[in-house]
Design a protein around this motif. Sequence first.
Motif, short mmCIF file in Angstrom:
data_model
loop_
_atom_site.label_atom_id
_atom_site.label_comp_id
_atom_site.label_asym_id
_atom_site.label_seq_id
_atom_site.Cartn_x
_atom_site.Cartn_y
_atom_site.Cartn_z
N THR A 180 -8.86 3.11 -6.56
CA THR A 180 -9.46 3.76 -5.25
C THR A 180 -8.44 4.43 -4.42
O THR A 180 -7.24 3.79 -4.11
CB THR A 180 -10.06 2.60 -4.32
OG1 THR A 180 -11.17 2.06 -5.33
CG2 THR A 180 -10.98 3.21 -3.22
N SER A 181 -8.61 5.53 -3.75
CA SER A 181 -7.93 6.04 -2.73
C SER A 181 -8.60 6.25 -1.41
O SER A 181 -9.85 6.56 -1.22
CB SER A 181 -7.25 7.38 -3.16
OG SER A 181 -8.30 8.51 -3.04
N VAL A 182 -7.87 5.93 -0.37
CA VAL A 182 -8.58 6.01 1.17
C VAL A 182 -7.62 6.97 1.80
O VAL A 182 -6.46 6.62 1.91
CB VAL A 182 -8.60 4.70 1.84
CG1 VAL A 182 -9.12 4.78 3.18
CG2 VAL A 182 -9.58 3.86 0.74
N GLY A 204 2.91 1.76 -5.31
CA GLY A 204 3.14 2.79 -6.38
C GLY A 204 4.55 3.35 -6.27
O GLY A 204 5.24 3.33 -5.25
N GLU A 205 4.91 3.89 -7.27
CA GLU A 205 6.49 4.57 -7.44
C GLU A 205 6.19 5.90 -7.49
O GLU A 205 5.56 6.52 -7.74
CB GLU A 205 6.84 4.02 -8.90
CG GLU A 205 8.53 4.50 -9.17
CD GLU A 205 8.68 3.94 -10.44
OE1 GLU A 205 9.74 4.62 -11.09
OE2 GLU A 205 8.21 3.04 -11.26
N ASP A 224 0.33 10.38 1.53
CA ASP A 224 0.28 8.81 2.00
C ASP A 224 -0.90 8.17 2.16
O ASP A 224 -1.28 7.26 2.91
CB ASP A 224 0.80 9.01 3.63
CG ASP A 224 -0.07 10.14 4.35
OD1 ASP A 224 -1.05 10.71 3.68
OD2 ASP A 224 -0.19 10.18 5.51
N ASP A 225 -1.82 8.54 1.08
CA ASP A 225 -3.08 8.03 0.88
C ASP A 225 -3.02 6.38 0.65
O ASP A 225 -2.14 6.31 -0.22
CB ASP A 225 -4.07 8.80 0.09
CG ASP A 225 -4.88 9.94 0.60
OD1 ASP A 225 -4.28 10.31 1.68
OD2 ASP A 225 -5.22 10.73 -0.24
N LEU A 226 -3.78 5.63 1.11
CA LEU A 226 -3.70 4.19 0.77
C LEU A 226 -4.28 4.23 -0.63
O LEU A 226 -5.29 4.78 -1.15
CB LEU A 226 -4.53 3.40 1.67
CG LEU A 226 -4.64 1.92 1.39
CD1 LEU A 226 -3.42 1.52 1.62
CD2 LEU A 226 -5.99 1.39 2.43
#
Length: 253
Positions: A222-224, A200-201, A188-190
């Motif tokens: 980037t992932s948050v 995203g798929e 569930d990262d942004l």
Amino acid sequence: MKHHVSTNENVEGANSTEIKNAGNGKAMLARYEQKKQARLVAQKRRKKYYRFMRRIGFAIIVAWIIGELILNGYSVLKNTAGREIAMMRFEQALKRKDVAALQTYIRIPGEAFPVNETTLQPLFTYLDKHPQAYETLERDFDKQRKMKHVYIKGLTSKPPVFTIKVYENRYVFEPTLYFLKIRLDEADDLMLVNGKKVQGEATKDPFVKKVGPYLPGTYTVTSVEDGEKRKKQTKQVILFGGARVYEVDLTKE
């Protein structure tokens, strides 16, 4: 009363008849020869006429073939010149960042998204930092000149950056559209691509999301991760040539 005809008179009559018959025979022979000569003359005239018509027909065929070759040669020359001019103007538009011109030259397959300043910015960024990329484009175009089929979807893993095609009687450039497979620490990262949030798929792997399509260019992924302390991972990705699907691992430092 009996008439007596002398022997001399009978002989003279017979001779006269023979002379007449001989004269008639000569006349008939003469007429036959005349008709024969007339037929021969007519045959010669017909043969001469047919030879003349065959020559005319042959000349017409030769002229038609030469005309077709000239027209085809002109058409090929015209198409080649038009293609070269289109490539030159396309490259100039990229260097000048002429969005209006590029909107006429670039055709997105399936119209997945519009061609505008925002979607073109990653391409401009890459070309500014890598001017040698124009040589890559020229090599791709050279291959397309020599080969009928450069890329077959599903069979060729590395398509050209731009494919030259004819669309509505003009040359256009279809870009290869790229996809990113992003591996995350948490499902569930942004995710952000060039600062824009993307969903995203889902894939078979719950920690991998597929996003796209994107034009060729430079992208920042980037992932948050939410939590007590927001954890952020960033990587720069170059999509210019190579495979259509690029894997990005944001689980590594």
